[in-house]
Design an enzyme around this catalytic site. Structure first.
Site, mmCIF file in Angstrom:
data_model
loop_
_atom_site.group_PDB
_atom_site.id
_atom_site.type_symbol
_atom_site.label_atom_id
_atom_site.label_comp_id
_atom_site.label_asym_id
_atom_site.label_seq_id
_atom_site.Cartn_x
_atom_site.Cartn_y
_atom_site.Cartn_z
ATOM 1 N N LYS A 175 1.118 -1.554 0.264
ATOM 2 C CA LYS A 175 -0.143 0.408 -0.197
ATOM 3 C C LYS A 175 1.217 1.196 0.180
ATOM 4 O O LYS A 175 2.338 1.150 0.452
ATOM 5 C CB LYS A 175 -0.765 -0.282 1.353
ATOM 6 N N TYR B 94 -11.568 -2.996 -2.683
ATOM 7 C CA TYR B 94 -12.479 -3.153 -2.110
ATOM 8 C C TYR B 94 -14.125 -3.315 -1.877
ATOM 9 O O TYR B 94 -14.715 -2.444 -1.013
ATOM 10 C CB TYR B 94 -12.146 -2.356 -1.332
ATOM 11 N N PHE C 265 -15.781 3.069 7.403
ATOM 12 C CA PHE C 265 -14.170 3.904 7.496
ATOM 13 C C PHE C 265 -13.787 3.765 5.254
ATOM 14 O O PHE C 265 -12.847 4.023 4.901
ATOM 15 C CB PHE C 265 -13.031 3.136 7.754
ATOM 16 N N ARG D 138 -1.364 -15.230 3.883
ATOM 17 C CA ARG D 138 -1.860 -14.530 4.883
ATOM 18 C C ARG D 138 -1.568 -14.388 6.392
ATOM 19 O O ARG D 138 -1.576 -13.527 7.091
ATOM 20 C CB ARG D 138 -3.770 -14.443 5.269
ATOM 21 N N THR E 123 -5.158 -7.944 10.140
ATOM 22 C CA THR E 123 -5.461 -6.727 9.284
ATOM 23 C C THR E 123 -4.882 -5.222 10.967
ATOM 24 O O THR E 123 -4.610 -4.151 10.446
ATOM 25 C CB THR E 123 -6.925 -6.635 10.127
ATOM 26 N N ASN F 210 -1.522 0.076 7.527
ATOM 27 C CA ASN F 210 -1.519 -1.604 7.876
ATOM 28 C C ASN F 210 -0.708 -1.868 6.685
ATOM 29 O O ASN F 210 -0.175 -3.568 6.102
ATOM 30 C CB ASN F 210 -2.579 -2.333 7.945
ATOM 31 N N HIS G 94 -1.395 -5.469 1.495
ATOM 32 C CA HIS G 94 -3.243 -6.475 1.404
ATOM 33 C C HIS G 94 -3.125 -7.729 0.881
ATOM 34 O O HIS G 94 -1.295 -7.654 -0.109
ATOM 35 C CB HIS G 94 -3.937 -5.769 -0.014
ATOM 36 N N GLU H 236 -8.722 -10.553 -8.292
ATOM 37 C CA GLU H 236 -7.962 -9.326 -7.924
ATOM 38 C C GLU H 236 -6.612 -9.892 -8.551
ATOM 39 O O GLU H 236 -6.474 -8.161 -9.480
ATOM 40 C CB GLU H 236 -7.327 -9.717 -6.656
HETATM 41 P P1 GDP Z 1 -7.479 -7.358 4.873
HETATM 42 O O1 GDP Z 1 -7.823 -8.354 4.862
HETATM 43 O O2 GDP Z 1 -6.860 -7.995 6.247
HETATM 44 O O3 GDP Z 1 -6.776 -6.032 4.583
HETATM 45 O O4 GDP Z 1 -8.879 -6.754 6.098
HETATM 46 P P2 GDP Z 1 -10.357 -6.520 5.814
HETATM 47 O O5 GDP Z 1 -10.462 -6.789 4.458
HETATM 48 O O6 GDP Z 1 -11.083 -6.162 6.563
HETATM 49 O O7 GDP Z 1 -9.892 -4.494 5.412
HETATM 50 C C1 GDP Z 1 -9.433 -4.153 4.513
HETATM 51 C C2 GDP Z 1 -8.536 -3.856 4.534
HETATM 52 O O8 GDP Z 1 -9.602 -1.914 4.839
HETATM 53 C C3 GDP Z 1 -7.971 -2.855 6.141
HETATM 54 O O9 GDP Z 1 -6.538 -3.777 5.466
HETATM 55 C C4 GDP Z 1 -7.159 -1.798 6.182
HETATM 56 O O10 GDP Z 1 -6.563 -1.080 5.673
HETATM 57 C C5 GDP Z 1 -8.466 -1.287 6.075
HETATM 58 N N1 GDP Z 1 -9.499 -1.317 7.259
HETATM 59 C C6 GDP Z 1 -10.121 -2.467 7.917
HETATM 60 N N2 GDP Z 1 -11.137 -2.253 9.137
HETATM 61 C C7 GDP Z 1 -10.722 -0.333 9.613
HETATM 62 C C8 GDP Z 1 -11.403 0.632 10.032
HETATM 63 O O11 GDP Z 1 -11.739 -0.509 11.160
HETATM 64 N N3 GDP Z 1 -10.868 1.253 10.115
HETATM 65 C C9 GDP Z 1 -10.077 2.061 9.114
HETATM 66 N N4 GDP Z 1 -9.292 3.029 8.841
HETATM 67 N N5 GDP Z 1 -9.905 0.989 8.249
HETATM 68 C C10 GDP Z 1 -9.768 -0.407 7.980
HETATM 69 MG MG MG Z 2 -9.360 -8.343 3.364
#
Ligand code: GDP
Ligand code: MG
Length: 160
Positions: free
Chosen positions: A20, A60, A68, A96, A102, A123, A126, A137
């Protein structure tokens, strides 16, 4: 039997890994790529890329309803990202694990997020969450001709 033929009899998956904008800005590109490289997975595609809002939203789309979401789209489009396609048996779940939880504060030390980040909204990387999404993707982020078909010379040293 050649080792790479034995390998091809198992289910080989592909995953989409993306560094990212914070990972690029913080100079973590080499560090993050090397974690997947050292593990032994096969790199199929790699590019530095500035993505549009539309592409970020499509990527996404399952998170569209989350509060968010607008911030997430601003974050992902805030600078160049590094797009990667990696291949291997079990690569989706393994990637993963290498990436970690996350929320970087909950990610285990030794994982990318556990070692290199502190906030969910920054973070650094991805990784696809299923083989189906891996293919979806990779198709979304790469154009035809951008992926390479090749065999690692180290295969006999990675697989028995
Ligand atoms: P991942 O698969 O571990 O990347 O997590 P998710 O698919 O749940 O979310 C995708 C991305 O959205 C995450 O990697 C974060 O960058 C962002 N994200 C998820 N939850 C939050 C949140 O509660 N707050 C914010 N600011 N970003 C979030
Ligand atoms: Mg995800």
């Amino acid at each position: 039997f050649l080792p790479h033929l034995v390998a091809s009899m198992e289910q080989v998956d592909q995953t989409y890994i993306m560094i990212k904008p914070d990972g690029v800005q913080r100079g973590l590109v080499g560090e993050i790529i090397s974690r997947f490289e050292k593990k032994g997975f096969l790199l199929k595609g790699l590019k530095l890329f500035e993505c549009t809002k539309e592409l970020a939203e499509e990527h996404y789309k399952d998170l569209r309803e989350k509060p968010f979401f607008p911030k997430l789209i601003d974050y992902i489009t805030s600078g160049p990202v590094v797009c990667m396609a990696w291949e291997g048996v079990g690569v989706v779940a393994s990637a993963r694990k290498l990436i970690g939880a996350t929320n970087p504060l909950q990610a285990e030390p030794g994982t990318i997020r556990g070692d290199l980040a502190i906030q969910t909204g920054r973070n650094v990387v991805h990784g696809s969450d299923s083989p189906e999404n891996g293919l979806r993707e990779i198709e979304l982020w790469f154009k035809e001709g951008e992926l390479c078909q090749w065999t690692q010379v180290q295969v006999p040293w990675l697989r028995e």
